[in-house]
Design a protein around this motif. Structure first.
Motif, PDB file in Angstrom:
ATOM      1  N   ILE A   1      -3.642 -48.073  33.211  1.00  0.00           N
ATOM      2  CA  ILE A   1      -2.391 -47.604  32.779  1.00  0.00           C
ATOM      3  C   ILE A   1      -2.773 -46.191  31.910  1.00  0.00           C
ATOM      4  O   ILE A   1      -3.431 -46.119  30.911  1.00  0.00           O
ATOM      5  CB  ILE A   1      -1.975 -48.782  31.834  1.00  0.00           C
ATOM      6  N   ASP A   2      -2.101 -45.112  32.514  1.00  0.00           N
ATOM      7  CA  ASP A   2      -2.251 -43.885  31.572  1.00  0.00           C
ATOM      8  C   ASP A   2      -1.600 -43.804  30.219  1.00  0.00           C
ATOM      9  O   ASP A   2      -0.612 -44.020  30.192  1.00  0.00           O
ATOM     10  CB  ASP A   2      -1.768 -42.814  32.473  1.00  0.00           C
ATOM     11  N   ILE A   3      -2.477 -43.627  29.320  1.00  0.00           N
ATOM     12  CA  ILE A   3      -2.058 -43.838  27.955  1.00  0.00           C
ATOM     13  C   ILE A   3      -2.043 -42.277  27.198  1.00  0.00           C
ATOM     14  O   ILE A   3      -2.162 -42.175  26.020  1.00  0.00           O
ATOM     15  CB  ILE A   3      -2.692 -44.689  27.167  1.00  0.00           C
ATOM     16  N   THR A   4      -2.529 -41.401  27.875  1.00  0.00           N
ATOM     17  CA  THR A   4      -3.021 -40.042  27.421  1.00  0.00           C
ATOM     18  C   THR A   4      -1.591 -39.717  26.498  1.00  0.00           C
ATOM     19  O   THR A   4      -1.700 -39.050  25.350  1.00  0.00           O
ATOM     20  CB  THR A   4      -2.900 -38.903  28.337  1.00  0.00           C
ATOM     21  N   ASP A   5      -0.650 -39.634  26.957  1.00  0.00           N
ATOM     22  CA  ASP A   5       0.626 -39.149  26.170  1.00  0.00           C
ATOM     23  C   ASP A   5       1.055 -40.031  24.795  1.00  0.00           C
ATOM     24  O   ASP A   5       1.076 -39.444  23.647  1.00  0.00           O
ATOM     25  CB  ASP A   5       1.975 -39.205  27.111  1.00  0.00           C
ATOM     26  N   LYS A   6       0.670 -41.281  24.887  1.00  0.00           N
ATOM     27  CA  LYS A   6       0.871 -42.097  23.903  1.00  0.00           C
ATOM     28  C   LYS A   6      -0.274 -41.680  22.860  1.00  0.00           C
ATOM     29  O   LYS A   6       0.040 -41.895  21.516  1.00  0.00           O
ATOM     30  CB  LYS A   6       0.682 -43.558  24.176  1.00  0.00           C
ATOM     31  N   ILE A   7      -1.384 -41.554  23.099  1.00  0.00           N
ATOM     32  CA  ILE A   7      -2.340 -40.871  22.295  1.00  0.00           C
ATOM     33  C   ILE A   7      -2.137 -39.702  21.650  1.00  0.00           C
ATOM     34  O   ILE A   7      -2.190 -39.567  20.376  1.00  0.00           O
ATOM     35  CB  ILE A   7      -3.936 -41.062  23.151  1.00  0.00           C
ATOM     36  N   ARG A   8      -1.855 -38.789  22.508  1.00  0.00           N
ATOM     37  CA  ARG A   8      -1.325 -37.375  21.970  1.00  0.00           C
ATOM     38  C   ARG A   8      -0.182 -37.572  20.791  1.00  0.00           C
ATOM     39  O   ARG A   8      -0.332 -36.928  19.825  1.00  0.00           O
ATOM     40  CB  ARG A   8      -0.850 -36.471  23.175  1.00  0.00           C
ATOM     41  N   LYS A   9       0.809 -38.642  20.936  1.00  0.00           N
ATOM     42  CA  LYS A   9       1.890 -38.806  20.232  1.00  0.00           C
ATOM     43  C   LYS A   9       1.184 -39.370  18.718  1.00  0.00           C
ATOM     44  O   LYS A   9       1.736 -39.002  17.808  1.00  0.00           O
ATOM     45  CB  LYS A   9       2.884 -39.880  20.707  1.00  0.00           C
ATOM     46  N   GLU A  10       0.333 -40.099  18.784  1.00  0.00           N
ATOM     47  CA  GLU A  10      -0.177 -40.759  17.737  1.00  0.00           C
ATOM     48  C   GLU A  10      -0.916 -39.412  16.855  1.00  0.00           C
ATOM     49  O   GLU A  10      -0.759 -39.652  15.783  1.00  0.00           O
ATOM     50  CB  GLU A  10      -1.175 -42.085  17.865  1.00  0.00           C
ATOM     51  N   ILE A  11      -1.501 -38.679  17.605  1.00  0.00           N
ATOM     52  CA  ILE A  11      -2.384 -37.597  16.918  1.00  0.00           C
ATOM     53  C   ILE A  11      -1.322 -36.725  16.285  1.00  0.00           C
ATOM     54  O   ILE A  11      -1.520 -36.356  15.113  1.00  0.00           O
ATOM     55  CB  ILE A  11      -3.211 -36.851  18.008  1.00  0.00           C
ATOM     56  N   SER A  12      -0.084 -36.448  16.949  1.00  0.00           N
ATOM     57  CA  SER A  12       0.691 -35.597  16.506  1.00  0.00           C
ATOM     58  C   SER A  12       1.412 -35.984  15.118  1.00  0.00           C
ATOM     59  O   SER A  12       1.614 -35.366  14.350  1.00  0.00           O
ATOM     60  CB  SER A  12       1.617 -35.220  17.548  1.00  0.00           C
ATOM     61  N   ASP A  13       1.642 -37.484  15.089  1.00  0.00           N
ATOM     62  CA  ASP A  13       2.348 -38.099  14.111  1.00  0.00           C
ATOM     63  C   ASP A  13       1.551 -37.870  12.851  1.00  0.00           C
ATOM     64  O   ASP A  13       1.974 -38.094  11.740  1.00  0.00           O
ATOM     65  CB  ASP A  13       2.781 -39.560  14.445  1.00  0.00           C
ATOM     66  N   SER A  14      -0.048 -37.798  13.143  1.00  0.00           N
ATOM     67  CA  SER A  14      -0.678 -38.048  11.939  1.00  0.00           C
ATOM     68  C   SER A  14      -0.872 -36.831  11.066  1.00  0.00           C
ATOM     69  O   SER A  14      -1.304 -36.904  10.135  1.00  0.00           O
ATOM     70  CB  SER A  14      -2.192 -38.563  12.593  1.00  0.00           C
ATOM     71  N   GLY A  15      -0.515 -35.887  11.625  1.00  0.00           N
ATOM     72  CA  GLY A  15      -0.814 -34.332  11.261  1.00  0.00           C
ATOM     73  C   GLY A  15      -2.130 -34.000  11.236  1.00  0.00           C
ATOM     74  O   GLY A  15      -2.616 -32.868  10.663  1.00  0.00           O
ATOM     75  N   ILE A  16      -3.213 -34.693  11.849  1.00  0.00           N
ATOM     76  CA  ILE A  16      -4.516 -34.396  11.669  1.00  0.00           C
ATOM     77  C   ILE A  16      -4.857 -33.251  12.901  1.00  0.00           C
ATOM     78  O   ILE A  16      -4.407 -33.700  13.956  1.00  0.00           O
ATOM     79  CB  ILE A  16      -5.590 -35.620  11.683  1.00  0.00           C
ATOM     80  N   GLU A  17      -5.442 -32.353  12.788  1.00  0.00           N
ATOM     81  CA  GLU A  17      -5.497 -31.296  13.590  1.00  0.00           C
ATOM     82  C   GLU A  17      -7.125 -31.088  14.041  1.00  0.00           C
ATOM     83  O   GLU A  17      -7.217 -30.775  15.142  1.00  0.00           O
ATOM     84  CB  GLU A  17      -5.104 -29.943  13.145  1.00  0.00           C
ATOM     85  N   ASN A  18      -7.990 -31.421  13.224  1.00  0.00           N
ATOM     86  CA  ASN A  18      -9.374 -31.028  13.739  1.00  0.00           C
ATOM     87  C   ASN A  18     -10.452 -32.330  13.273  1.00  0.00           C
ATOM     88  O   ASN A  18      -9.969 -32.983  12.165  1.00  0.00           O
ATOM     89  CB  ASN A  18     -10.017 -30.024  12.953  1.00  0.00           C
ATOM     90  N   GLY A  19     -10.983 -33.065  14.333  1.00  0.00           N
ATOM     91  CA  GLY A  19     -12.046 -34.050  13.966  1.00  0.00           C
ATOM     92  C   GLY A  19     -12.370 -34.809  15.214  1.00  0.00           C
ATOM     93  O   GLY A  19     -12.463 -34.166  16.148  1.00  0.00           O
TER      94      GLY A  19
END
Ligand code: ZN
Length: 144
Positions: free
Chosen positions: A26-44
């Motif tokens: 199951i491709d979860i790439t978009d869901k992972i990207r959403k979590e990252i975007s919601d977190s506000g964290i940009e580098n790490g």
């Protein structure tokens, strides 16, 4: 240099994924990207992991023929119900063994809000004993 807690962010989020077959990717790439975007964290560093013993996280190309090839390879390497010791308990030894081959996590760098994935790389949850509801953890580690 040793980082103390005040010097970095450590964020863990969880997502529930409903799977539909005994074995599938199951491709979860978009869901992972959403979590990252919601977190506000940009580098790490982003770690995607699963706490189950019959699921895995892998990175590869989301092309239907290849997805089918990967599932066929797993079936060839570890055929179901082939007389495994664990089958006497709950009849899913092949699922555990496939998970052992694939591993439980992937670690991907995060730069300027973007996962450093190649054009053809997608993140998959490998369901190896479904269908079930599965939990995937996303851990983000970043300097302040
Ligand atoms: Zn089992």
């Amino acid at each position: 240099m040793i980082l103390r807690p005040a010097n970095y962010y450590f964020l863990v989020t969880a997502m529930q994924i409903k799977t539909g077959k005994r074995i599938e990717l199951i491709d979860i790439t978009d869901k992972i990207r959403k979590e990252i975007s919601d977190s506000g964290i940009e580098n790490g560093i982003c770690v995607i992991s699963t706490k189950h013993t019959t699921t895995s996280i892998i990175v590869n190309e989301n092309e239907a023929g290849l997805v089918s090839d990967i599932l066929n390879l797993l079936e060839k390497l570890v055929p179901a119900y082939a007389g495994y010791g664990h089958d006497r308990i709950d009849n899913n030894a092949d699922s555990h063994l496939k998970a052992v081959l694939l591993g439980i996590s992937e670690t991907i760098p995060l730069a300027d809000g973007k996962l450093l994935l190649g054009t053809w790389q997608s993140i998959f949850l490998a369901e190896l004993d479904g269908p079930r509801t599965r939990e995937v953890k996303v851990t983000l580690i970043s300097g302040k």
